[in-house]
Each structure stands twice: as C-alpha cells, then as structure tokens.
Write a protein that holds these residues in place. Structure first.
Motif, short mmCIF file in Angstrom:
data_model
loop_
_atom_site.label_atom_id
_atom_site.label_comp_id
_atom_site.label_asym_id
_atom_site.label_seq_id
_atom_site.Cartn_x
_atom_site.Cartn_y
_atom_site.Cartn_z
N UNK A 72 -2.71 -1.22 13.57
CA UNK A 72 -1.10 -1.50 13.33
C UNK A 72 -0.15 -0.54 12.40
N UNK A 73 1.10 -0.74 13.27
CA UNK A 73 2.16 0.61 12.87
C UNK A 73 2.73 -0.06 12.74
N UNK A 110 1.41 -1.90 5.26
CA UNK A 110 1.75 -2.67 3.99
C UNK A 110 3.16 -2.86 3.01
N UNK A 111 3.96 -2.29 3.20
CA UNK A 111 5.27 -2.29 1.91
C UNK A 111 5.73 -3.01 2.92
N UNK A 112 6.05 -2.53 4.19
CA UNK A 112 6.84 -3.28 5.28
C UNK A 112 6.44 -4.38 5.09
N UNK A 113 5.19 -4.94 5.73
CA UNK A 113 4.55 -6.57 5.65
C UNK A 113 5.49 -7.44 4.85
N UNK A 162 1.25 8.78 1.89
CA UNK A 162 2.97 8.74 2.33
C UNK A 162 2.82 7.70 1.51
N UNK A 163 4.42 6.96 1.07
CA UNK A 163 5.40 6.15 -0.20
C UNK A 163 6.23 5.76 -0.39
N UNK A 164 7.15 5.04 -0.07
CA UNK A 164 8.18 4.63 -0.61
C UNK A 164 8.33 4.98 -1.93
N UNK A 165 9.40 5.45 -2.18
CA UNK A 165 10.20 5.73 -3.41
C UNK A 165 11.45 4.92 -4.41
#
Length: 107
Positions: free
Chosen positions: A44-45, A70-73, A104-107
C-alpha cells in the motif's frame, strides 16, 4: 509500477504538481490538500497533494511509509479534506516505538 513512472505521473487530475521526495519537505510546514491511495508490488502507498506553507507551491509526495499511509487512511482525514479544508502538518523522522529504526511521521 516502477518508481520513475510514479514520479513522472500526475496523480491528481487537473492539478499541475511536481513530485518532491519526503526528505525535500522534512521538518517543513506543509498543507495537505488531497490524497490518493494505491497498491503496487511494494504494498500500500499514498500520493499526498500538498502546498508549501510559506510559498504556496503545489507539489505531491509518494510514499509507502506505514505510519504516513496509515494516518492518511484514517476516515477523519478524508472527512476533513472532503469539506474543502486543508490539514496543516509537518513530516518528521522519529524513532519507531516498535524497533530501533527511524520512521517518518506527521507532527
């Protein structure tokens, strides 16, 4: 699908956006406008359509990063973007909570 095909493609119809790598925008303020998920031989991308918070330059990212995909989903992310709102964020690198690797992660 090969990475060069992804980079050279225009994943958001009607939007002229240049590809940027995650490292190009690491630790910079960005605004998420839209996203599209996909799947290929790597799993998945997600394509993420963004604006630079300072310049309003439009670009897109492409990643298989598990935490970013995962966050975007998350359905709440789609819900916010479908209202026409944007999501302000940054992409950072941090140590994984499950391993010693940097992710990588969103902050």
């Amino acid at each position: 699908m090969h990475m060069n095909d992804i980079i050279q493609s225009k994943p958001f119809e009607g939007v002229d956006s240049e590809y940027m790598s995650i490292n190009d925008v690491l630790d910079r303020d960005i605004k998420i406008i839209d996203f599209k998920t996909f799947e290929n031989d790597k799993g998945e991308g997600v394509f993420i359509l963004c604006k630079d918070a300072e310049t309003d330059c439009v670009f897109h990212l492409c990643t298989h990063s598990l935490s970013l995909v995962g966050t975007m989903q998350n359905p709440k992310v789609r819900e916010v973007l479908d209202t026409g709102d944007i999501i302000a964020t940054r992409i950072i690198q941090r140590k994984s909570t499950k391993s010693d690797r940097m992710v990588y992660s969103f902050a």
